[in-house]
Design an enzyme around this catalytic site. Sequence first.
Site, PDB file in Angstrom:
ATOM      1  N   TYR A  94       0.864  -1.193   0.000  1.00 22.86           N
ATOM      2  CA  TYR A  94       0.000   0.000   0.000  1.00 22.86           C
ATOM      3  C   TYR A  94       0.892   1.231   0.000  1.00 22.86           C
ATOM      4  O   TYR A  94       1.812   1.334   0.811  1.00 22.86           O
ATOM      5  CB  TYR A  94      -0.906   0.011   1.232  1.00 22.86           C
ATOM      6  CG  TYR A  94      -1.769   1.252   1.319  1.00 22.86           C
ATOM      7  CD1 TYR A  94      -2.792   1.488   0.396  1.00 22.86           C
ATOM      8  CD2 TYR A  94      -1.570   2.191   2.330  1.00 22.86           C
ATOM      9  CE1 TYR A  94      -3.584   2.620   0.479  1.00 22.86           C
ATOM     10  CE2 TYR A  94      -2.367   3.331   2.417  1.00 22.86           C
ATOM     11  CZ  TYR A  94      -3.369   3.541   1.489  1.00 22.86           C
ATOM     12  OH  TYR A  94      -4.155   4.671   1.573  1.00 22.86           O
TER      13      TYR A  94
ATOM     14  N   ASP B  22       9.339   3.083  -0.082  1.00 30.79           N
ATOM     15  CA  ASP B  22       8.250   3.696   0.665  1.00 30.79           C
ATOM     16  C   ASP B  22       8.430   3.304   2.120  1.00 30.79           C
ATOM     17  O   ASP B  22       7.981   2.248   2.553  1.00 30.79           O
ATOM     18  CB  ASP B  22       6.896   3.232   0.116  1.00 30.79           C
ATOM     19  CG  ASP B  22       5.734   3.823   0.905  1.00 30.79           C
ATOM     20  OD1 ASP B  22       5.986   4.478   1.938  1.00 30.79           O
ATOM     21  OD2 ASP B  22       4.580   3.620   0.481  1.00 30.79           O
TER      22      ASP B  22
ATOM     23  N   LYS C 159       4.109   9.118   8.682  1.00 33.94           N
ATOM     24  CA  LYS C 159       3.789   8.536   9.983  1.00 33.94           C
ATOM     25  C   LYS C 159       4.758   9.003  11.079  1.00 33.94           C
ATOM     26  O   LYS C 159       4.651  10.130  11.506  1.00 33.94           O
ATOM     27  CB  LYS C 159       3.688   7.022   9.852  1.00 33.94           C
ATOM     28  CG  LYS C 159       2.536   6.641   8.901  1.00 33.94           C
ATOM     29  CD  LYS C 159       2.029   5.216   8.969  1.00 33.94           C
ATOM     30  CE  LYS C 159       0.723   5.099   8.203  1.00 33.94           C
ATOM     31  NZ  LYS C 159       0.780   4.294   6.997  1.00 33.94           N
TER      32      LYS C 159
HETATM   33  C1  LIG Z   1       0.161   4.798   5.597  1.00 36.49           C
HETATM   34  C2  LIG Z   1       0.985   4.558   4.389  1.00 36.49           C
HETATM   35  C3  LIG Z   1       0.970   5.422   3.283  1.00 36.49           C
HETATM   36  C4  LIG Z   1       0.002   6.561   3.179  1.00 36.49           C
HETATM   37  O1  LIG Z   1       0.228   7.532   4.146  1.00 36.49           O
HETATM   38  P1  LIG Z   1      -0.997   8.521   4.534  1.00 36.49           P
HETATM   39  O2  LIG Z   1      -0.344   9.506   5.462  1.00 36.49           O
HETATM   40  O3  LIG Z   1      -2.031   7.675   5.179  1.00 36.49           O
HETATM   41  O4  LIG Z   1      -1.470   9.147   3.285  1.00 36.49           O
HETATM   42  C5  LIG Z   1       1.854   5.192   2.262  1.00 36.49           C
HETATM   43  N1  LIG Z   1       2.714   4.153   2.299  1.00 36.49           N
HETATM   44  C6  LIG Z   1       2.747   3.300   3.328  1.00 36.49           C
HETATM   45  C7  LIG Z   1       3.747   2.196   3.325  1.00 36.49           C
HETATM   46  C8  LIG Z   1       1.876   3.457   4.400  1.00 36.49           C
HETATM   47  O5  LIG Z   1       1.878   2.564   5.393  1.00 36.49           O
END
Ligand SMILES: *Cc1c(COP(=O)(O)O)cnc(C)c1O
Length: 426
Positions: free
Chosen positions: A144, A239, A267
Amino acid sequence: MADAASMDLLARAERRMPGGVNSPVRAFRAVGGNPVFVDRAKGSRIYGADGREYLDYVCSWGPAILGHAAPKVVEAVQRAAERGLTYGAPTELEVRFAERIGELYPSIEMLRAVSSGTEATMSALRVARGFTGRSVIVKFDGGYHGHSDALLVKAGSGPATFGNPDSAGVPSSIVEHTATLGYNDLPALKELFRRRGSEIAAVIVEPVAGNMGCVPPVPGFLESIVELCRAHGALSIFDEVITGCRLAPGGAQEHFGVRPDLTCLGKIVGGGMPLALYGGRRDVMSQVSPLGPVYQAGTLSGNPVAVSAALATLEELDRDAYAKLDRLGQSLAEGLERALRDTKTTGVVQRIGSMLTLFFNPGPVQSWNQIKSSDTQRFARFHRGLLERSVYFPPSQFETAFVSLAHTQDELDRTIDAAREALSAG
Ligand SMILES: *Cc1c(COP(=O)(O)O)cnc(C)c1O
């Protein structure tokens, strides 16, 4: 079953917000339950609308690594707020933040701050496409990367499925350039590069998958991604929205000793405020406006209150913090494994550092194809059992639980006892 106060709030919320929530997984649909509306949180605990206390292993889906309302962070936020909430102009705070990130992540020579992980990954893709002049991006099934159009694709069957959007409202013309492969499937990645290497702008990967449950990379996976991209003129994008500042001060790339071209952080890096970033190679980031032709902007980007929270959080995350997080994570994982054995339950605990998942699956699992056969009904019962015992776990089999620095051994032991009871109840 959630408390009466939460049920009342849910009824009101559902009239005004889809599912009563502002982000879908909060609605507890995957476990067939109702969400606990949170009144406040402190340390390892969250408190429901009726005042009931829970031990929290969601940690706001990662950010609360210091525990909730860490005093130094709250103080930094209060001080910053008094100096103005937003200016829409550059600040010294942002300079210090960019320098600090550069020290922690040597691969991030330049960065751009944004307000969410979604923005970070979406922008990183745009830069990669702008830099390479290519269209195809590769992601992994079960990964994701936020909810931007091009990344809302999962694989169908077959080693490389192009263009099946996961969501209504995403034109197939947008995702036809998105290729998906099995996580940890190196042969498929090599084959895709052999066939279409000159079309690939970027490969984006969670260096430890966190959004299908916790799945570490097999040895060589991350290294091969970086090498294949380099050999074919594509860019590697880690990511690290979950793993950044989670596995080490310098994220998964420090933990595994692999250096990507671009990185996305979110995060934890925002210290609980809406702050994320993308960054990496100077020549690539020099494509970003106003230096280069790739446009990306944000009214609240680099917000002074958010950056203050970020700097205060990074300050607290020293080497000792990571040793402690690893010890706590190990203790919880071992305890859950014991609980599985004691109750003769089929399951596997996968962990790295302070992130872990109990899969109701014989496991070990390395890809979405293996994970999707997990017993989600069993997970839903387990989740309910924990909640009844005041333990708040992520409300889906396919999410990662987090331990924070505020969790104590005593709390982990209580959690393990609760898990054993919940498992023996079936
Ligand atoms: C949570 C998440 C996102 C998206 O971040 P948001 O701040 O919710 O838009 C992207 N990549 C990963 C791996 C994530 O866990």
